[in-house]
Structures are given as structure tokens and as C-alpha cells.
Motif scaffolding. Structure first.
Motif, PDB file in Angstrom:
ATOM      1  N   ARG A   1       2.581   1.720   8.989  1.00 15.03           N
ATOM      2  CA  ARG A   1       2.522   1.815   7.690  1.00 15.03           C
ATOM      3  C   ARG A   1       1.021   2.541   7.031  1.00 15.03           C
ATOM      4  O   ARG A   1       1.004   2.867   5.896  1.00 15.03           O
ATOM      5  CB  ARG A   1       2.423   0.386   6.953  1.00 15.03           C
TER       6      ARG A   1
ATOM      7  N   PHE B   1       6.434 -13.919   6.878  1.00 13.75           N
ATOM      8  CA  PHE B   1       5.371 -12.987   7.209  1.00 13.75           C
ATOM      9  C   PHE B   1       4.246 -13.642   7.885  1.00 13.75           C
ATOM     10  O   PHE B   1       4.305 -14.276   8.641  1.00 13.75           O
ATOM     11  CB  PHE B   1       5.048 -12.043   5.758  1.00 13.75           C
TER      12      PHE B   1
ATOM     13  N   GLU C   1      13.540  -5.294  -3.647  1.00 15.20           N
ATOM     14  CA  GLU C   1      13.479  -4.646  -2.497  1.00 15.20           C
ATOM     15  C   GLU C   1      14.100  -5.785  -1.579  1.00 15.20           C
ATOM     16  O   GLU C   1      14.067  -6.877  -1.228  1.00 15.20           O
ATOM     17  CB  GLU C   1      11.784  -4.861  -2.005  1.00 15.20           C
TER      18      GLU C   1
ATOM     19  N   VAL D   1      10.668  -8.335  -1.186  1.00 11.98           N
ATOM     20  CA  VAL D   1      11.591  -9.044  -0.518  1.00 11.98           C
ATOM     21  C   VAL D   1      12.577 -10.028  -0.886  1.00 11.98           C
ATOM     22  O   VAL D   1      12.724 -11.103  -0.553  1.00 11.98           O
ATOM     23  CB  VAL D   1      10.934  -9.548   0.862  1.00 11.98           C
TER      24      VAL D   1
ATOM     25  N   ARG E   1      -1.104   4.676   3.816  1.00 11.36           N
ATOM     26  CA  ARG E   1      -2.214   4.220   3.161  1.00 11.36           C
ATOM     27  C   ARG E   1      -3.528   4.912   3.194  1.00 11.36           C
ATOM     28  O   ARG E   1      -4.412   4.251   2.502  1.00 11.36           O
ATOM     29  CB  ARG E   1      -2.258   2.585   3.498  1.00 11.36           C
TER      30      ARG E   1
ATOM     31  N   VAL F   1       5.727 -10.652  -6.179  1.00 12.70           N
ATOM     32  CA  VAL F   1       5.904 -10.814  -4.734  1.00 12.70           C
ATOM     33  C   VAL F   1       6.218 -12.599  -4.864  1.00 12.70           C
ATOM     34  O   VAL F   1       5.029 -13.560  -4.838  1.00 12.70           O
ATOM     35  CB  VAL F   1       4.672 -10.657  -4.051  1.00 12.70           C
TER      36      VAL F   1
ATOM     37  N   LYS G   1      11.135  -0.998  15.350  1.00 12.63           N
ATOM     38  CA  LYS G   1      10.933   0.337  14.539  1.00 12.63           C
ATOM     39  C   LYS G   1       9.951   1.237  15.217  1.00 12.63           C
ATOM     40  O   LYS G   1       9.989   2.381  14.964  1.00 12.63           O
ATOM     41  CB  LYS G   1      10.366  -0.035  13.083  1.00 12.63           C
TER      42      LYS G   1
ATOM     43  N   ASP H   1      -2.598  -9.128   3.489  1.00 11.09           N
ATOM     44  CA  ASP H   1      -1.544  -8.054   3.736  1.00 11.09           C
ATOM     45  C   ASP H   1      -1.715  -7.341   2.419  1.00 11.09           C
ATOM     46  O   ASP H   1      -0.860  -6.673   1.804  1.00 11.09           O
ATOM     47  CB  ASP H   1      -0.280  -8.699   3.560  1.00 11.09           C
TER      48      ASP H   1
END
Ligand code: ISL
Ligand code: CA
Length: 581
Positions: free
Chosen positions: A442, A186, A279, A223, A446, A100, A319, A60
């Protein structure tokens, strides 16, 4: 209101992989960033937030960390990082690291140990559960999740509950070593850490302290709202059209999240002068008041996501969509946050980051005619609001979405997995789905930073890891730096205005024309000073005369040079700001 440097700062987010490649391997890197610090100085920002640069197998793009205290090989070395930090500090720029810690990579040493056996001393660093035997689950679940059944020692199991991962598939990974499952909200290469384990918290806090000792200036916490899982990990309702239960809602703002952050604050944050932003997917205003409270016992501010979810797809509840959000909903939502946190917390203000499509395509108009003007218009109403603004690389150039035509052009696992799951398992028509993923992917954020009009936009001398937006010959930093009325110089001016105005930083917020579908107009007030921000967020010409109080105001900024803002007309995407003392 208490003043603070982080309230007066503007943050610039760098996605290192796509910013600048210094050694010709097609991947952006730390030395590339160091070589562009003068560009950021020129823009006028104060703080750089680096998306993760730690060692990672890149499932990721660095949000799967295998060593928190080493640098990703693609990006360089710790010596390169130290040079970047030193060089930034010499230029008066601060550096915020991405933290993270909801999950690690499955290649992190902790997880490699943890998975070995149930007695391992790191077993409890992650969230392990036994699977459900097929005769323990309902016939509906057996049918629904038929493809997730695993066999272990002659018996068949389904994952411990029905939760889905944010990146498609079940939220549980099966481990052959013990026949048990680990939770991963995730990807399956991102196992969730068990924050209930005191030793995990200590490992994280110690690691943070070591980065602070190195001299970094803050953390953006990935997150962080998801770190405390609900008691019993109960099955969740499956949203219409979806395959799995929704883990996001129930994990957001879990039972101990504020206790954990208070502990982090006591043991790390309070010992340094940092900027901290959480976040917080799934955060409500009431929750945000706790995370970003003005007592300073948790974080400085949060990223809330309500305003960037307003264009989610109402038909499918996900989304992916091709429709723009309604301006009325956007105004009401932002107003709720502006007023809701005033004097009790602090806002972050943003539209763009590495997870969001480009705002000029999403909310503005990226045609040749209006791209620049609409980018400036959106920037105007964003940057005149109260809170700490975040600029995402390329936003200051008005970079737009990529014209995706084929699945092979995507690199992001979220987009690729979603396409497969939704077409193959949920049976959506690929011809309907593809444009929706293309518009919201996304990967739009990028694509490489567009530095100039040479091959690959000056990002790399090699083949870039993801394609460059074909509009780079027109849209690039070199051209915009040389032109006084560029989007770049407009952002530069917005940032400078904030740096010279207590009103912009600390003033209150009053929305006007609440129900108007095209106009975004508001006032800010502080100590007898006031400003009026007027934006026509549409292709329509409109009549509009500023309130009498502002008729004699001074024009702080306008996106159509020399236009008489008192003439009573607004051109498409026109924006201006008037100030009175
Ligand atoms: O992008 C999203 C929705 O399409 C979000 O759900 C996003 O996954 C969520 O906001 C969490 O984002 C952060 O954590 C992820 C990482 O992939 C994102 O890049 C990061 O910003 C997992 O670490
Ligand atoms: Ca490189």
C-alpha cells in the motif's frame, strides 16, 4: 435511467498525509490541500474524497480514529478544516469524508471506558469475549496458536476463536483489566464496534448528522460490509499456507448489514443531498445490488474489489505477488459489473486508492518508453466505462510504484507485519517474499505527491514522513501542467469528455474481442449515439480495424497524437475513442 449529480461527477481521492505539507513538518496537512484546490479545479474533478483527517494516534494513518469530531493534530485544526470546506465550496468542489465506523482507535474515549470493567456502561460498545481455556481446545489448535496463549490469574487462555487479523496475528486483543478479549479485524489498536448495540448506532448516526450539518457533501464508508458479525463468531477454515482462520469471508455482508444501512439512510443520509460510497470488501454482484440499489434506500454505490484481486498470488492465496493480472480476466470481471448493475444499481470505477499499488506499474509499463502511454491507455478504458470514476492523487500524473529495496523503507503496518509473520511464522523465503510485498504494498500509493522537480518534489521543505519516489524530477505536476501531451492533460480531457456526454455517463456497455489477451475494446450506446473504446494493453503491435459502423466516427481522444486510427494498426499501448451520432 434516473439522472443524478453524483452519477455525472468525477471524484478525486486525497491521502492528506502525502498530498502537500504547508508548515514544514514533513507531513501533508489541511492547509496544504487548500493551497492546491486550483490545481484540482484545473484537472476538472467535481468531488474530493478526503482519507481520514480526524484525531488519531496513527497506527493505521488515520483509519484508527480517537475522536470523530476533532482534527488530527498533524493535519491542523477544525478552523483549517472549515476554511478548506468553505474554499472548496466557493470553487464548486464538494467534499466527501471518510467514515470509519467498523472500528475506532483503542484510544477512543468509548474504548478507554469499555475496557475498564465488564459492568462499564460502554462495555457493550465493543465485542468482548472470554478466552478459551487450553483444555477446551483441540491439541492441533494448542500447537498452531502456541504463541498466542495468555495467562490470567494463573490460568492459560487462547483467543475466543481462530480468526486472524487482516494485519497479521490473531483478531483478538487481550485486556489485562478483565482478562477478556476484544475483537479487532484490523490492528490491535482498531477494536471493532458492536453494531448490534443500538446505542452505538445512535452515536454513529448523531455524529454523521453533525458533519452533514457542517455542510460536507458525502461519505466514503470504510469496510462498511464488515459491520455485522456472524452469529456465534465461529471458527473458520485456515486457508492453505495461512496461520489463522479467515475472518474476512464470514464477516463480509453479515446478517444485519442491510438493516443497519437502511436505518442509517433513514436517520441520516436521506435528509441531505449526499454522495455515498461503501467500501465493501468481499462484496458480490448480488450483494452490491442491495447496497447500491436504485431505490436509494442504502448507498449510492460501492467499491467492489474483485477486479483488483485478480493479481492475487495463486500459489499462496494472499495478495503479495509480482505477476500482472490477466487482461482477459479483467475484461470479463469488469463486464460482469458493468452489465450486472446497469439500471439496477450504480458502479464506481477505480483502479487506484491508498491501499492499491500504482496502476501504471501494476497493469501497464512504467519504463521510460511506455510509462506515459500505458498510463493514458489504462485511463482510457477506465474512464470510458459506466459509473462514477475515482482518481487517486498522482494517478493523473502517471505516478508509478516506489523502488523498495529494504524493509526499513516501508511505513505501512500491513506490509511490515506481513513480512515478519510470513517469514518468521510461515517460513517463507525472504528473498522470494520481499519483491512481492514491494510490488503490492500500500505504500506504493502513499509516497508524497510529486509537485515539481525541487527537493522532495515540492511536497515538503522538511524530511518527508515517507520517501519521495526518486523519479520526481521527471514525473511531476509542474512539468505536466506545462506540456500539452502530458498524462495530466489527458486525464483533464477524459474528465471533460464525461462532463459533456450523456452517453459516457448513462450509456450501456458491450464488450468486443472478449478472449483477446491484449486488446480491451468495447462499445457504449445510448439513444442512437455510440462510442467505441479501443485499447491495446500490451507492448505488442496489433492489427485492428474498427467495425464499419465506426469507420466514419469522430476521434474523441487518442493517446498518440495525430495517428490515423483507421489504418488498421495499433501501436503498443495505443488507445483511442471513436464516436458516432
Ligand atoms: O488493503 C487491503 C488488502 O491488502 C484491504 O484488505 C484493506 O485493508 C481493506 O480494503 C480495508 O481497507 C480500509 O480499512 C482499513 C484501512 O487500513 C484501509 O486503508 C482502508 O481503506 C482499516 O480501516
Ligand atoms: Ca504539515
Amino acid at each position: 435511467m434516473k439522472k443524478a449529480w453524483w452519477k455525472e461527477s468525477v471524484v478525486y481521492q486525497i491521502y492528506p498525509r502525502s498530498f502537500c505539507d504547508s508548515n514544514g513538518d514533513g507531513i501533508g496537512d489541511l492547509n496544504g490541500i487548500t493551497s492546491k484546490l486550483d490545481y484540482l479545479k484545473e484537472l476538472g474533478i467535481d468531488v474530493i474524497w478526503l482519507s481520514p483527517v480526524y484525531r488519531s494516534p496513527n497506527d493505521d494513518n488515520g483509519y484508527d480514529i480517537s475522536d470523530y469530531e476533532d482534527i488530527m493534530e498533524d493535519f491542523g485544526s477544525m478552523a483549517d478544516f472549515d476554511r478548506l470546506l468553505k474554499s472548496a465550496h466557493e470553487k464548486g468542489l464538494k467534499i466527501v469524508m471518510d467514515l470509519v465506523v467498523n472500528h475506532t482507535s483503542d484510544e477512543h474515549a468509548w474504548f478507554l471506558e469499555s475496557r475498564k470493567n465488564a459492568e462499564n456502561e460502554k462495555r457493550d460498545y465493543y465485542i468482548w469475549r472470554k478466552g478459551r481455556k487450553l483444555n477446551e481446545v483441540s491439541p492441533e489448535e494448542r500447537k498452531q496458536f502456541a504463541s498466542d496463549v495468555v495467562e490470567y490469574k494463573g490460568e492459560k487462555f487462547l483467543p475466543p476463536n481462530n480468526w486472524g487479523s487482516f494485519f497479521s496475528g490473531p483478531a483478538w486483543g487481550f485486556s489485562e483489566e478483565t482478562g477478556e478479549f476484544y475483537l479487532h479485524l484490523f490492528s490491535k489498536k482498531q477494536p471493532d464496534l458492536n453494531w448490534e448495540n443500538e446505542r452505538v448506532r445512535k452515536e454513529v448516526f448523531d455524529m454523521m448528522n453533525r458533519w452533514c450539518e457542517k455542510g460536507i457533501d458525502g461519505f466514503r464508508m470504510d469496510v462498511i460490509s464488515l459491520i455485522s458479525k456472524p452469529e456465534g463468531l465461529p471458527n473458520q477454515p485456515i486457508p492453505t499456507g495461512a496461520i489463522y482462520g479467515d475472518a474476512g469471508q464470514i464477516c463480509a455482508n453479515g446478517p444485519h448489514v442491510h438493516a443497519y444501512l437502511k436505518e442509517m439512510n433513514r436517520k441520516v443520509l436521506s435528509h441531505y443531498d449526499l454522495i455515498t460510497v461503501g467500501e465493501t470488501a468481499g462484496v458480490t454482484l448480488e450483494e452490491a445490488k442491495k447496497y447500491a440499489n436504485s431505490d436509494g434506500t442504502e448507498l449510492n454505490m460501492v467499491f467492489q474489489f474483485e477486479h483488483v484481486s485478480l493479481d492475487d498470488n495463486p500459489k499462496y492465496g494472499f495478495k503479495w505477488n509480482t505477476e500482472k493480472m490477466s487482461l482477459v480476466s479483467l475484461k470479463k470481471n469488469l463486464t460482469k459489473w458493468q452489465n450486472g448493475l446497469y439500471e439496477v444499481g450504480w458502479n464506481s470505477i477505480f483502479f487506484c486508492n491508498h491501499d492499491q499499488p500504482r496502476i501504471v506499474s501494476r497493469l501497464g509499463n512504467d519504463s521510460d518508453l511506455y510509462r506515459e502511454r500505458s498510463a493514458k491507455c489504462i485511463a482510457t478504458f477506465l474512464h470510458m466505462m459506466q459509473g462514477t470514476p475515482y482518481v487517486y492523487q498522482g494517478e493523473e500524473l502517471g505516478m508509478s510504484n516506489y523502488p523498495f529495496q529494504d524493509l526499513s523503507e516501508f511505513r505501512d503496518l500491513e506490509s511490515i507485519n506481513a513480512f515478519h509473520e510470513l517469514t518468521e511464522k510461515a517460513h517463507l523465503d525472504p528473498a522470494e517474499l520481499f519483491p512481492m510485498i514491494a510490488f503490492k504494498s500500500r505504500d506504493n500509493a502513499r509516497t508524497p505527491m510529486q509537485w515539481d522537480d525541487s527537493e522532495n518534489a515540492g511536497f515538503t521543505s522538511a524530511t518527508p514522513w515517507i520517501k519521495v519516489n526518486p523519479n520526481y524530477k521527471k514525473v511531476n505536476a509542474k512539468e505536466e501542467l506545462a506540456r500539452a501531451d502530458s498524462v495530466f492533460h489527458y486525464y483533464q480531457k477524459l474528465i471533460s469528455l464525461r462532463h459533456h456526454s450523456g452517453l459516457i455517463v448513462y450509456g450501456d456497455f458491450r464488450l468486443l474481442e472478449e478472449e483477446d489477451p491484449n486488446l480491451f475494446i468495447y462499445e457504449r450506446h445510448l439513444d442512437g449515439k455510440a462510442l467505441l473504446c479501443v485499447c491495446n494493453v500490451s507492448e505488442k503491435e496489433r492489427e485492428y480495424t474498427p467495425p464499419a459502423e465506426f469507420q466514419k466516427g469522430q476521434v474523441l481522444i487518442q493517446n498518440i497524437p495525430d495517428r490515423d486510427v483507421r489504418a488498421g494498426k495499433l501501436a503498443p499501448y495505443e488507445a483511442y475513442v471513436l464516436a458516432v451520432e
